[in-house]
Scaffold this active site. Sequence first.
Site, PDB file in Angstrom:
ATOM      1  N   MET A  30       1.886   3.085  -0.974  1.00  0.00           N
ATOM      2  CA  MET A  30       1.465   4.435  -0.594  1.00  0.00           C
ATOM      3  C   MET A  30       1.685   5.407  -1.764  1.00  0.00           C
ATOM      4  SD  MET A  30       2.022   4.843   3.429  1.00  0.00           S
ATOM      5  CE  MET A  30       3.774   5.093   3.466  1.00  0.00           C
ATOM      6  N   GLY A  31       1.979   4.855  -2.934  1.00  0.00           N
ATOM      7  CA  GLY A  31       2.127   5.704  -4.110  1.00  0.00           C
ATOM      8  C   GLY A  31       3.485   6.373  -4.192  1.00  0.00           C
ATOM      9  N   TYR A  32       3.591   7.348  -5.108  1.00  0.00           N
ATOM     10  CA  TYR A  32       4.859   7.972  -5.500  1.00  0.00           C
ATOM     11  C   TYR A  32       5.825   6.847  -5.895  1.00  0.00           C
ATOM     12  CZ  TYR A  32       7.511  12.018  -6.527  1.00  0.00           C
ATOM     13  OH  TYR A  32       8.161  12.998  -7.232  1.00  0.00           O
ATOM     14  N   GLU A  35      10.905   2.087  -9.020  1.00  0.00           N
ATOM     15  CA  GLU A  35      11.206   0.768  -9.582  1.00  0.00           C
ATOM     16  C   GLU A  35      10.974  -0.369  -8.576  1.00  0.00           C
ATOM     17  OE1 GLU A  35      11.585   0.224 -12.711  1.00  0.00           O
ATOM     18  OE2 GLU A  35      12.018  -1.905 -12.370  1.00  0.00           O
ATOM     19  N   HIS A  37       8.511  -0.601  -6.365  1.00  0.00           N
ATOM     20  CA  HIS A  37       7.088  -0.945  -6.455  1.00  0.00           C
ATOM     21  C   HIS A  37       6.799  -1.688  -7.773  1.00  0.00           C
ATOM     22  CE1 HIS A  37       6.820   2.959  -4.026  1.00  0.00           C
ATOM     23  NE2 HIS A  37       6.274   2.081  -3.217  1.00  0.00           N
TER      24      HIS A  37
HETATM   25  P1  AMP Z   1       5.378   1.888   0.314  1.00  0.00           P
HETATM   26  O1  AMP Z   1       4.738   2.604  -0.827  1.00  0.00           O
HETATM   27  O2  AMP Z   1       6.678   2.479   0.751  1.00  0.00           O
HETATM   28  O3  AMP Z   1       4.417   1.638   1.459  1.00  0.00           O
HETATM   29  O4  AMP Z   1       5.778   0.456  -0.223  1.00  0.00           O
HETATM   30  C1  AMP Z   1       4.836  -0.377  -0.853  1.00  0.00           C
HETATM   31  C2  AMP Z   1       5.463  -1.729  -1.064  1.00  0.00           C
HETATM   32  O5  AMP Z   1       6.646  -1.597  -1.864  1.00  0.00           O
HETATM   33  C3  AMP Z   1       5.910  -2.398   0.254  1.00  0.00           C
HETATM   34  O6  AMP Z   1       5.631  -3.783   0.184  1.00  0.00           O
HETATM   35  C4  AMP Z   1       7.384  -2.132   0.276  1.00  0.00           C
HETATM   36  O7  AMP Z   1       8.123  -3.079   1.017  1.00  0.00           O
HETATM   37  C5  AMP Z   1       7.733  -2.211  -1.198  1.00  0.00           C
HETATM   38  N1  AMP Z   1       8.978  -1.497  -1.498  1.00  0.00           N
HETATM   39  C6  AMP Z   1       9.284  -0.214  -1.173  1.00  0.00           C
HETATM   40  N2  AMP Z   1      10.545   0.068  -1.568  1.00  0.00           N
HETATM   41  C7  AMP Z   1      11.039  -1.054  -2.141  1.00  0.00           C
HETATM   42  C8  AMP Z   1      12.287  -1.400  -2.741  1.00  0.00           C
HETATM   43  N3  AMP Z   1      13.288  -0.536  -2.820  1.00  0.00           N
HETATM   44  N4  AMP Z   1      12.436  -2.643  -3.219  1.00  0.00           N
HETATM   45  C9  AMP Z   1      11.419  -3.552  -3.135  1.00  0.00           C
HETATM   46  N5  AMP Z   1      10.227  -3.299  -2.586  1.00  0.00           N
HETATM   47  C10 AMP Z   1      10.030  -2.058  -2.108  1.00  0.00           C
END
Ligand code: AMP
Length: 281
Positions: A30-32, A35, A37
């Site tokens: 979802m961006g922003y 580390e 990601h």
């Molecule tokens: P999001 O942008 O929050 O939807 O996350 C995108 C992807 O990054 C998803 O597969 C999350 O599980 C992964 N993700 C988010 N935070 C972390 C983190 N701290 N460590 C590892 N993967 C992450």
Amino acid sequence: MKICASKGDIVAEITAAKSSGKRIGFVPTMGYLHEGHLSLAREIRKHCDVVVASLFVNPLQFNETSDYEKYPIDHERDFDLLKREGIDIAFVPAVTDIYQENSQTRVLVTELSKPLEGKFRPGHFEGVTTVVAALFNLVRPDVAIFGEKDLQQLRVIEQMVRDLHFPIKIIRGAIVREVDGLAMSSRNVRLSAEARSKALLLSRSLKHARELVQAGESSAVKVIEEIEKLYKDQDSVKLEYFSVADEDTLDEVTELLPGRPYRALVAASIDGVRLIDNSSL
Ligand code: AMP
């Protein structure tokens, strides 16, 4: 790095890559970016020729409009980070690229979507699986990666891929934490310095649960009782759940049987910012 801002752009890029025999790897976000990601992007590079990262804040998975509206967005910053990682394609669709006019179809994983996050965020996983299915059909990856930070999401996607016969291999990415243990999250930027230090209770409580189990505690009920005490006098940390569940089925358990993988999972709000975290036990 090629930036694809529409359905037409991404379909053209993917068709060209596939016709020259390239293996596509996909990192939906979802961006922003942080580390966490970027670690997923680095991991998937090992499994493919072309890495596609998507930046899309999916309205369908937010059960609270205010949370959707406050979600941080900074595409220029994200593009810089993705370029530095050597990402080949950034896909930044508009909401209308994903949900076309008169869109009506929803994808639902019936059982794994129910407990934990499902109880507290009605409709959340239906939004996740619907968007991920749509993104998979546009990006047509051979391999896609999801972080264990969102363990239930990962399990729900694995089930969807299996049930709907998506020809995609799903890879799991380990949780990336700040040095003090806080799991990285795009939402962390919304925490004040004081709230951020209170948020450490999530990772500390998971560590404490792990220690209890390592010391021989096999009653999940007792572990949860002990952990809930830690949250009792923390007025500004609103615990939604602290659960112990089977890692595969995500069924909440009362007893830990030897030889099974279990996870402790937690969700709490600090000054209105909702955070989740989990740990193996
Ligand atoms: P999001 O942008 O929050 O939807 O996350 C995108 C992807 O990054 C998803 O597969 C999350 O599980 C992964 N993700 C988010 N935070 C972390 C983190 N701290 N460590 C590892 N993967 C992450």
